[in-house]
Design a protein around this motif. Structure first.
Motif, PDB file in Angstrom:
ATOM      1  N   MET A 262      44.217  29.204  39.982  1.00 37.01           N
ATOM      2  CA  MET A 262      45.303  28.666  40.786  1.00 37.01           C
ATOM      3  C   MET A 262      45.815  29.749  41.732  1.00 37.01           C
ATOM      4  SD  MET A 262      45.623  25.521  39.937  1.00 37.01           S
ATOM      5  CE  MET A 262      44.480  24.695  38.820  1.00 37.01           C
ATOM      6  N   LEU A 263      45.774  29.468  43.025  1.00 33.89           N
ATOM      7  CA  LEU A 263      46.179  30.394  44.087  1.00 33.89           C
ATOM      8  C   LEU A 263      47.516  29.925  44.647  1.00 33.89           C
ATOM      9  CD1 LEU A 263      45.816  32.548  46.329  1.00 33.89           C
ATOM     10  CD2 LEU A 263      44.240  30.975  47.462  1.00 33.89           C
ATOM     11  N   TRP A 264      48.545  30.766  44.523  1.00 33.04           N
ATOM     12  CA  TRP A 264      49.885  30.429  45.032  1.00 33.04           C
ATOM     13  C   TRP A 264      50.065  31.082  46.394  1.00 33.04           C
ATOM     14  CZ3 TRP A 264      52.922  26.702  43.400  1.00 33.04           C
ATOM     15  CH2 TRP A 264      54.241  26.651  43.856  1.00 33.04           C
ATOM     16  N   ASN A 265      49.957  30.276  47.457  1.00 30.74           N
ATOM     17  CA  ASN A 265      49.931  30.722  48.851  1.00 30.74           C
ATOM     18  C   ASN A 265      51.285  30.377  49.465  1.00 30.74           C
ATOM     19  OD1 ASN A 265      49.376  31.184  51.547  1.00 30.74           O
ATOM     20  ND2 ASN A 265      47.402  30.149  51.520  1.00 30.74           N
ATOM     21  N   SER A 266      52.181  31.376  49.561  1.00 30.48           N
ATOM     22  CA  SER A 266      53.602  31.086  49.728  1.00 30.48           C
ATOM     23  C   SER A 266      54.293  32.052  50.674  1.00 30.48           C
ATOM     24  CB  SER A 266      54.266  31.181  48.338  1.00 30.48           C
ATOM     25  OG  SER A 266      55.662  31.193  48.402  1.00 30.48           O
ATOM     26  N   ASP A 283      46.949  32.330  38.813  1.00 29.34           N
ATOM     27  CA  ASP A 283      45.920  33.340  38.571  1.00 29.34           C
ATOM     28  C   ASP A 283      45.858  34.379  39.686  1.00 29.34           C
ATOM     29  OD1 ASP A 283      44.475  32.238  36.101  1.00 29.34           O
ATOM     30  OD2 ASP A 283      44.572  30.496  37.430  1.00 29.34           O
ATOM     31  N   VAL A 284      46.203  33.988  40.900  1.00 30.26           N
ATOM     32  CA  VAL A 284      46.187  34.922  42.020  1.00 30.26           C
ATOM     33  C   VAL A 284      47.232  34.470  43.030  1.00 30.26           C
ATOM     34  CG1 VAL A 284      44.317  33.690  43.233  1.00 30.26           C
ATOM     35  CG2 VAL A 284      44.696  36.128  43.684  1.00 30.26           C
ATOM     36  N   TRP A 285      47.928  35.451  43.606  1.00 32.08           N
ATOM     37  CA  TRP A 285      49.068  35.174  44.478  1.00 32.08           C
ATOM     38  C   TRP A 285      48.761  35.663  45.892  1.00 32.08           C
ATOM     39  CZ3 TRP A 285      53.887  33.844  41.772  1.00 32.08           C
ATOM     40  CH2 TRP A 285      53.811  33.958  40.374  1.00 32.08           C
ATOM     41  N   LEU A 286      49.271  34.917  46.884  1.00 28.32           N
ATOM     42  CA  LEU A 286      49.083  35.286  48.284  1.00 28.32           C
ATOM     43  C   LEU A 286      50.427  35.226  49.006  1.00 28.32           C
ATOM     44  CD1 LEU A 286      47.309  36.072  50.641  1.00 28.32           C
ATOM     45  CD2 LEU A 286      46.555  33.685  50.830  1.00 28.32           C
ATOM     46  N   PRO A 287      51.269  36.268  48.833  1.00 28.29           N
ATOM     47  CA  PRO A 287      52.557  36.290  49.531  1.00 28.29           C
ATOM     48  C   PRO A 287      52.394  36.594  51.018  1.00 28.29           C
ATOM     49  CG  PRO A 287      52.285  38.266  48.183  1.00 28.29           C
ATOM     50  CD  PRO A 287      51.109  37.384  47.891  1.00 28.29           C
ATOM     51  N   ASP A 288      53.205  35.907  51.803  1.00 25.01           N
ATOM     52  CA  ASP A 288      53.265  36.120  53.244  1.00 25.01           C
ATOM     53  C   ASP A 288      54.512  36.968  53.510  1.00 25.01           C
ATOM     54  OD1 ASP A 288      52.929  35.915  55.941  1.00 25.01           O
ATOM     55  OD2 ASP A 288      53.552  33.830  56.099  1.00 25.01           O
ATOM     56  N   PHE A 289      54.316  38.166  54.020  1.00 25.23           N
ATOM     57  CA  PHE A 289      55.407  39.131  54.196  1.00 25.23           C
ATOM     58  C   PHE A 289      55.560  39.383  55.693  1.00 25.23           C
ATOM     59  CE2 PHE A 289      56.978  43.480  52.340  1.00 25.23           C
ATOM     60  CZ  PHE A 289      58.228  43.234  52.872  1.00 25.23           C
ATOM     61  N   LYS A 290      56.465  38.643  56.338  1.00 21.34           N
ATOM     62  CA  LYS A 290      56.538  38.621  57.799  1.00 21.34           C
ATOM     63  C   LYS A 290      57.525  39.615  58.407  1.00 21.34           C
ATOM     64  CE  LYS A 290      55.197  33.912  59.175  1.00 21.34           C
ATOM     65  NZ  LYS A 290      54.940  33.242  57.887  1.00 21.34           N
TER      66      LYS A 290
END
Length: 417
Positions: A262-266, A283-290
């Motif tokens: 599960m990829l949390w794209n947030s 299971d893996v995270w994809l934070p957007d840091f703008k």
């Protein structure tokens, strides 16, 4: 070993170290976290328990879950699923309790979205809408692989980025199809069985749909199999429905049961309570840091508390030992105020994380001069970044020793098989 594991991107020690759990789950060498959560039993019915007691139980069971997860990473077998309520059902119940006084994100609206009589920052009641789901071939190489990232795109958002490149779905709460958790589970089930390397929950913003997503994952963790009617409903938003994907059920199982990372794209603008629930399932995270620590998040996204929220949440990922990578979008006229502070924070706090320093910004939504929605107050970002702005950003990332070049430039360098 699948085509994903054979990609040369995994030869990079930093990427392999940062995303090793994700790769093991994608390859079905390990069970996804939701499968582990189903093995941690509850001793009571979560639906008949107070919310305070549910949170106390989550705090008590999380160390047990983490110890089991770490043992499985070291080679231990997956225990049998609990016969009765488990940590899965606890997470689902907590998400629905939160919905009745919504505190999924720092707006902390405390609106009863289940009742649907008032609306908060995201303008949503209890229903969730999906704009599309498909094999996404535009994500980072370690996510898209050869068969695509199994992306489920939700509508609406809790931020108001003037330049949002998904403005049609983030600003229109009625975009797409209203979707219940069983149909969401059918989407995920289908995408994984069609060969997608992960299930990529994305929007808009996903945390405002936490209840529906957690419910769908709980179904998958309890051996859900969609009915024909549920598959037909899911098909309505299948954006690649004109392409034929052979089902390979054996590529979607661990120990005979459905499995998928599960990829949390947030945008990562979410509360600690949401993070605690997601820790059990992601299971893996994809934070957007703008944005940097100044007022840019307010000026360009009407979002207060941005810097302190996103830095806290990314620091938690590192503290928890999670797999994650970070995205940062270089914006015109915002290199010194946003890009430099973001990269410097990453270097000081999470230097081992893969970072995508992205060049894809283009004027869209309210900052596109060709659009009827254009607003003069966004003139400073009504263009693409210059070559100099991009080079300055990449040079700073290089000076800081960040793990960004393979992630940011793999399409240019044709890194692949």
């Amino acid at each position: 070993m699948s085509d994903l594991a054979q990609l040369r991107v995994w030869d990079d020690p930093a990427i392999h170290a940062a995303l090793s759990w994700y790769l093991d789950v994608a390859e079905n060498r390990c069970p996804a976290k939701f499968r582990i959560a189903a093995t941690v039993a509850l001793q009571f019915d979560p639906a008949a328990t107070s919310e305070d007691a549910l949170w106390a139980e989550l705090d008590d069971l999380t160390p047990i879950f983490i110890a089991r997860w770490q043992a499985i990473r070291a080679g231990a077998p997956l225990p049998p699923a609990a016969d009765g309520p488990s940590l899965l059902e606890l997470c689902r119940e907590l998400a629905y309790r939160m919905l009745t006084h919504c505190n999924f994100c720092p707006w902390d609206c405390r609106i009863d979205r289940a009742a649907g009589t008032k609306f908060g920052a995201c303008k949503l009641a209890a229903g969730s809408r999906v704009s599309s789901h498909f094999h996404h071939t535009g994500e980072e190489l370690f996510y898209r692989g050869t068969q695509g990232s199994g992306t489920i795109f939700f509508t609406s958002c809790n931020m108001r980025c003037a330049f949002c490149q998904n403005g049609d779905i983030s600003t229109d709460k009625d975009n797409g199809e209203e979707t219940d958790p069983r149909t969401l589970a059918a989407m995920a089930w289908t995408l994984r069985r069609e060969g997608c390397h992960n299930i990529n929950w994305v929007g808009g913003e996903v945390v405002i749909h936490l209840h529906a997503i957690v419910h769908a994952i709980a179904l998958l963790g309890r051996d859900y199999a969609p009915t024909r009617a549920e598959l037909a409903r899911a098909r309505k938003t299948k954006a690649d429905r004109f392409f034929w994907f052979d089902e390979v059920p054996g590529a979607a199982v661990y120990d005979g049961r459905f499995n998928a990372p599960m990829l949390w794209n947030s945008n990562f603008f979410m509360t600690i309570e949401s993070m605690k629930i997601l820790r059990i399932l992601t299971d893996v995270w994809l934070p957007d840091f703008k944005f940097g620590p100044g007022r840019c998040a307010m000026t360009l996204a009407k979002t207060p508390w941005y810097w302190e929220t996103v830095t806290r949440n990314i620091a938690l990922l590192d503290e928890w030992g999670e797999d994650f990578s970070i995205r940062h979008l270089v914006m015109p006229n915002h290199v010194e105020c946003c890009t430099y502070p973001v990269l410097e924070w990453i270097a000081s706090r999470v230097p081992a994380s893969p970072v995508n320093v992205m060049e894809q910004f283009h004027p869209d939504n309210f900052c596109d001069p060709a659009s009827a929605k254009y607003r003069d107050k966004y003139a400073e970002i009504a263009r693409r970044p210059t070559h100099a702005e991009l080079e300055d950003s990449w040079r700073r990332a290089r000076e800081l020793g960040l793990q960004f070049e393979i992630t940011s430039f793999e399409r240019h360098n044709a890194l692949g098989m």
